[in-house]
Write a protein that holds these residues in place. Sequence first.
Motif, PDB file in Angstrom:
ATOM      1  N   ASN A  28      35.926  30.542  44.633  1.00  0.00           N
ATOM      2  CA  ASN A  28      35.312  31.762  45.159  1.00  0.00           C
ATOM      3  C   ASN A  28      34.470  31.480  46.399  1.00  0.00           C
ATOM      4  O   ASN A  28      34.415  32.295  47.326  1.00  0.00           O
ATOM      5  CB  ASN A  28      34.456  32.429  44.078  1.00  0.00           C
ATOM      6  CG  ASN A  28      35.298  33.054  42.984  1.00  0.00           C
ATOM      7  OD1 ASN A  28      36.424  33.484  43.236  1.00  0.00           O
ATOM      8  ND2 ASN A  28      34.768  33.101  41.767  1.00  0.00           N
TER       9      ASN A  28
ATOM     10  N   SER B 145      49.529  28.495  36.432  1.00  0.00           N
ATOM     11  CA  SER B 145      49.303  29.322  37.611  1.00  0.00           C
ATOM     12  C   SER B 145      47.889  29.851  37.586  1.00  0.00           C
ATOM     13  O   SER B 145      47.263  29.946  36.525  1.00  0.00           O
ATOM     14  CB  SER B 145      50.304  30.480  37.661  1.00  0.00           C
ATOM     15  OG  SER B 145      50.127  31.327  36.541  1.00  0.00           O
ATOM     16  N   TYR B 146      47.388  30.194  38.771  1.00  0.00           N
ATOM     17  CA  TYR B 146      46.043  30.764  38.857  1.00  0.00           C
ATOM     18  C   TYR B 146      45.948  31.609  40.123  1.00  0.00           C
ATOM     19  O   TYR B 146      45.821  31.089  41.231  1.00  0.00           O
ATOM     20  CB  TYR B 146      44.969  29.674  38.863  1.00  0.00           C
ATOM     21  CG  TYR B 146      43.556  30.213  38.839  1.00  0.00           C
ATOM     22  CD1 TYR B 146      43.002  30.681  37.656  1.00  0.00           C
ATOM     23  CD2 TYR B 146      42.791  30.282  40.010  1.00  0.00           C
ATOM     24  CE1 TYR B 146      41.716  31.195  37.628  1.00  0.00           C
ATOM     25  CE2 TYR B 146      41.505  30.794  39.988  1.00  0.00           C
ATOM     26  CZ  TYR B 146      40.967  31.251  38.789  1.00  0.00           C
ATOM     27  OH  TYR B 146      39.696  31.778  38.760  1.00  0.00           O
ATOM     28  N   TYR B 147      46.073  32.921  39.968  1.00  0.00           N
ATOM     29  CA  TYR B 147      45.907  33.889  41.045  1.00  0.00           C
ATOM     30  C   TYR B 147      46.642  33.515  42.327  1.00  0.00           C
ATOM     31  O   TYR B 147      46.093  33.580  43.427  1.00  0.00           O
ATOM     32  CB  TYR B 147      44.422  34.099  41.342  1.00  0.00           C
ATOM     33  CG  TYR B 147      43.694  34.803  40.223  1.00  0.00           C
ATOM     34  CD1 TYR B 147      43.839  36.169  40.017  1.00  0.00           C
ATOM     35  CD2 TYR B 147      42.882  34.088  39.343  1.00  0.00           C
ATOM     36  CE1 TYR B 147      43.184  36.812  38.986  1.00  0.00           C
ATOM     37  CE2 TYR B 147      42.226  34.730  38.295  1.00  0.00           C
ATOM     38  CZ  TYR B 147      42.381  36.093  38.131  1.00  0.00           C
ATOM     39  OH  TYR B 147      41.745  36.737  37.110  1.00  0.00           O
ATOM     40  N   GLY B 148      47.884  33.091  42.201  1.00  0.00           N
ATOM     41  CA  GLY B 148      48.713  32.834  43.362  1.00  0.00           C
ATOM     42  C   GLY B 148      48.573  31.456  43.971  1.00  0.00           C
ATOM     43  O   GLY B 148      49.327  31.092  44.888  1.00  0.00           O
ATOM     44  N   TYR B 149      47.624  30.654  43.485  1.00  0.00           N
ATOM     45  CA  TYR B 149      47.464  29.296  44.004  1.00  0.00           C
ATOM     46  C   TYR B 149      48.549  28.383  43.421  1.00  0.00           C
ATOM     47  O   TYR B 149      48.982  28.569  42.280  1.00  0.00           O
ATOM     48  CB  TYR B 149      46.088  28.720  43.635  1.00  0.00           C
ATOM     49  CG  TYR B 149      44.931  29.335  44.390  1.00  0.00           C
ATOM     50  CD1 TYR B 149      44.578  28.871  45.650  1.00  0.00           C
ATOM     51  CD2 TYR B 149      44.201  30.370  43.833  1.00  0.00           C
ATOM     52  CE1 TYR B 149      43.507  29.434  46.336  1.00  0.00           C
ATOM     53  CE2 TYR B 149      43.128  30.942  44.502  1.00  0.00           C
ATOM     54  CZ  TYR B 149      42.793  30.470  45.754  1.00  0.00           C
ATOM     55  OH  TYR B 149      41.748  31.022  46.431  1.00  0.00           O
TER      56      TYR B 149
ATOM     57  N   LYS C 283      36.733  31.302  49.500  1.00  0.00           N
ATOM     58  CA  LYS C 283      37.509  32.471  49.899  1.00  0.00           C
ATOM     59  C   LYS C 283      36.942  33.057  51.191  1.00  0.00           C
ATOM     60  O   LYS C 283      35.731  33.222  51.338  1.00  0.00           O
ATOM     61  CB  LYS C 283      37.492  33.534  48.796  1.00  0.00           C
ATOM     62  CG  LYS C 283      38.404  33.222  47.633  1.00  0.00           C
ATOM     63  CD  LYS C 283      38.356  34.333  46.589  1.00  0.00           C
ATOM     64  CE  LYS C 283      39.290  34.016  45.415  1.00  0.00           C
ATOM     65  NZ  LYS C 283      39.211  35.057  44.368  1.00  0.00           N
TER      66      LYS C 283
ATOM     67  N   LYS D 162      36.314  27.404  39.393  1.00  0.00           N
ATOM     68  CA  LYS D 162      36.395  28.815  39.770  1.00  0.00           C
ATOM     69  C   LYS D 162      35.303  29.178  40.768  1.00  0.00           C
ATOM     70  O   LYS D 162      35.527  29.956  41.712  1.00  0.00           O
ATOM     71  CB  LYS D 162      36.291  29.687  38.513  1.00  0.00           C
ATOM     72  CG  LYS D 162      37.493  29.549  37.588  1.00  0.00           C
ATOM     73  CD  LYS D 162      37.254  30.255  36.265  1.00  0.00           C
ATOM     74  CE  LYS D 162      38.430  30.014  35.312  1.00  0.00           C
ATOM     75  NZ  LYS D 162      38.177  30.578  33.974  1.00  0.00           N
TER      76      LYS D 162
ATOM     77  N   ARG E 269      39.315  29.823  29.053  1.00  0.00           N
ATOM     78  CA  ARG E 269      38.353  30.924  29.080  1.00  0.00           C
ATOM     79  C   ARG E 269      37.873  31.301  27.685  1.00  0.00           C
ATOM     80  O   ARG E 269      36.888  32.050  27.547  1.00  0.00           O
ATOM     81  CB  ARG E 269      38.966  32.137  29.782  1.00  0.00           C
ATOM     82  CG  ARG E 269      40.220  32.686  29.139  1.00  0.00           C
ATOM     83  CD  ARG E 269      40.986  33.588  30.100  1.00  0.00           C
ATOM     84  NE  ARG E 269      42.269  33.984  29.564  1.00  0.00           N
ATOM     85  CZ  ARG E 269      42.537  35.212  29.148  1.00  0.00           C
ATOM     86  NH1 ARG E 269      41.590  36.123  29.182  1.00  0.00           N
ATOM     87  NH2 ARG E 269      43.736  35.510  28.697  1.00  0.00           N
TER      88      ARG E 269
END
Length: 444
Positions: free
Chosen positions: A373, A392-396, A376, A369, A234
């Motif tokens: 999205n 890690s990435y937002y629980g994935y 989802k 990303k 990022r």
Amino acid sequence: MSCEEQSEIMNDNKCEKDYSIIIPIYNGIRFLDQCLESALRQADIRKEIICIDDGSTDGSLEYVEKMAKSYSEIVVLRQEHQGAGAARNYGLRNATGKYVAFLDSDDFYLDSCALRKMMDLCEDAGLYICCGIMQVYEKGKFTVQDIFEGVINTSEVCRSIDFREFQNDFYYQAYIFNLDFLNKNLVTFPDYKRYQDPPFLLNALIAAGQICYYPVRFYGYRYGHQDSAGIESRFIIDLLQGIRKTLGLAIQGDYRVLVRRIVERLNTRYFETILYNLSFETLCILGDMGQMLYGYDDSLHMEAFHFLRESYGREKYIRKLEETIAEKNRIVSALHSMVNAIQSHGFESFLLQHGYKKVVIYGIGDYGKKLINMLKGTSVSVVALIDKNLKSYYGYKVLKPDEALPVCDCVIVSMMDYEDIVSYYENRTDIPVISFVELLRNFQ
């Protein structure tokens, strides 16, 4: 009388301060005690130690506020999390010392009389910037960082060095700066989360022209303790914007040694990070730098792109750089078309029609990303992500590229440079592998 004893007398005196020591702090509690202690021990100077908390959540703010109650030299400022550059600028705006020095919260000063010695040399030489010795501290050992690379005898005081002689834009922490000089020349840190230090230092050194050097063990740079190496995806745009800014300044001032150093950095120190995060934004900035070099010196431009060819190893990256603007416009158009297509036809329907109910996404960059999205709240399940850098990435669930694939219906490669990745998985699995970029093109 020792430096320390003189310091107690001087700090009791309410006269104008000699120094503002600026310390940006973001979750730095681990080494903050040693950092502040080393600043407080700087002797024989009137000083203020400006600690700017950048939205810490680990108790750093509470620690410096407690220290400020015991030590009148410590001034505590607070801001929302904006990055170290913004924090240092906040410190500069509130500084009252004649000179400023910068100290990171995980680093420390070495010789307790270093700041006084460097200030005295500036005053005696009539210059605005002085450099001391930086030592890298790793695994219990110190290594001297050679800033001048044989230009001067670093064991002796040097009253005047022309910036053209050493042309180095790294290690700003090893310098002290006259605050009035910085303000008059509008030298501040650019608003980047990464690589904001070299543009600051380069602007200051160019404006000063001449600096002095004192052979004192000044700055201890702690290395190897970070939780993760490298630069996060990022922040890659900020990194490249900082490099582009320094390259522009170097070309404008005709600092050819520095230009070569910047190009070499791109293709050695940062090459893997850039390569892994290629996108139309990164390619645009790299393309800009290529054009800057082309207009500066044709032979240097060719040499720079030779470095790129050798490092990246394949001509296709160079072709992408040369075609970057057209590629950007095409992909932006495709992305907008894709969004419109999702609303009218549905990307979910496309995947389900092909029997892709469980998917694995390769790459968590801009496209990855976007794809996550998109999926989802749909009937298509993202069972895992694949990424070289992120854990890690937002629980994935995040896998490394060489790990076994989970049960899934297809792998979607989100990278712009997808051909080799697709080929790799096609050779190791019977699971269908598709490219998100190709899907974008189909929706144009």
